[in-house]
Design an enzyme around this catalytic site. Sequence first.
Site, mmCIF file in Angstrom:
data_model
loop_
_atom_site.group_PDB
_atom_site.id
_atom_site.type_symbol
_atom_site.label_atom_id
_atom_site.label_comp_id
_atom_site.label_asym_id
_atom_site.label_seq_id
_atom_site.Cartn_x
_atom_site.Cartn_y
_atom_site.Cartn_z
ATOM 1 N N SER A 127 65.671 115.041 30.346
ATOM 2 C CA SER A 127 67.024 115.309 30.827
ATOM 3 C C SER A 127 67.762 116.139 29.795
ATOM 4 O O SER A 127 67.449 116.097 28.598
ATOM 5 C CB SER A 127 67.775 113.988 31.050
ATOM 6 O OG SER A 127 69.150 114.216 31.299
ATOM 7 N N TYR A 140 71.071 106.024 27.463
ATOM 8 C CA TYR A 140 70.319 106.975 28.283
ATOM 9 C C TYR A 140 69.941 108.203 27.461
ATOM 10 O O TYR A 140 68.791 108.663 27.504
ATOM 11 C CB TYR A 140 71.156 107.377 29.499
ATOM 12 C CG TYR A 140 70.417 108.243 30.495
ATOM 13 C CD1 TYR A 140 69.460 107.691 31.337
ATOM 14 C CD2 TYR A 140 70.675 109.604 30.596
ATOM 15 C CE1 TYR A 140 68.782 108.469 32.262
ATOM 16 C CE2 TYR A 140 70.001 110.395 31.517
ATOM 17 C CZ TYR A 140 69.058 109.826 32.344
ATOM 18 O OH TYR A 140 68.377 110.608 33.250
#
Length: 239
Positions: A127, A140
């Site tokens: 990501s 995250y």
Amino acid sequence: MMQALVTGATSGIGRAIALALHGAGYAVTAIGRDPVALDDLGRLGLHPLRLDLSDAEAVRNSLAGLAPDVLVNNAGMMPPLLPFDELDEADIDRAVSVNLTSALRVTRAIVPGMKARGGGHLFFTGSTAGHAPFAKLAVYCATKAAIGGFAQALRLDLAPHGLRVTEIVAGRVETGLYKDLLSPEAREAMYAGQSAVQPEDVAAMVLAALRLPKSVDVARFDILPTHQATVTGAQKKDD
């Protein structure tokens, strides 16, 4: 027939990649936990495998007989959008387990066979959050940064054996990742005006990387909406 193994295959990017590989002629084992979604993939001709990736013994036993030419480590989740000090420890542990530990565990189970066969391609769904900071996403960001570091170091370990490793660095993709974290109105605003990459776009890039000569390894590809001018999603302003 070439074989592929995709984790987190029941929705979003994982499902799109699994279906694209199936369409390209691969025998695809699709791993997930949603029985309804897995049944649907089975009806489409894929091989569904219901598996809890946090169970180390179950992973070893379930994957022991598989010999995929392509492994897509895609399973992932988004913890609650809160400052780090307000997160429950259970949410922290689950994010690390799903986003990072499961990928290490599956890779460890599959790579020895790939090395023995002298070929294979591993993909990791990372990501932009692994390469830039985002508020309320500390855990995250940490897990995706770890995935990026692991993928790039693994590539160096496996290159002498003819294996390829690719990190998928996705920006804003229209998936269900925020389904339980944001209101429908907030999600609609996030994806308004065709401002998000579609899961099928990511799948197309995976197929493109696979089709390159074996002597070429796309170590990482960033895939962003055209209007997501920076990795954090900020719009560029005219000078």
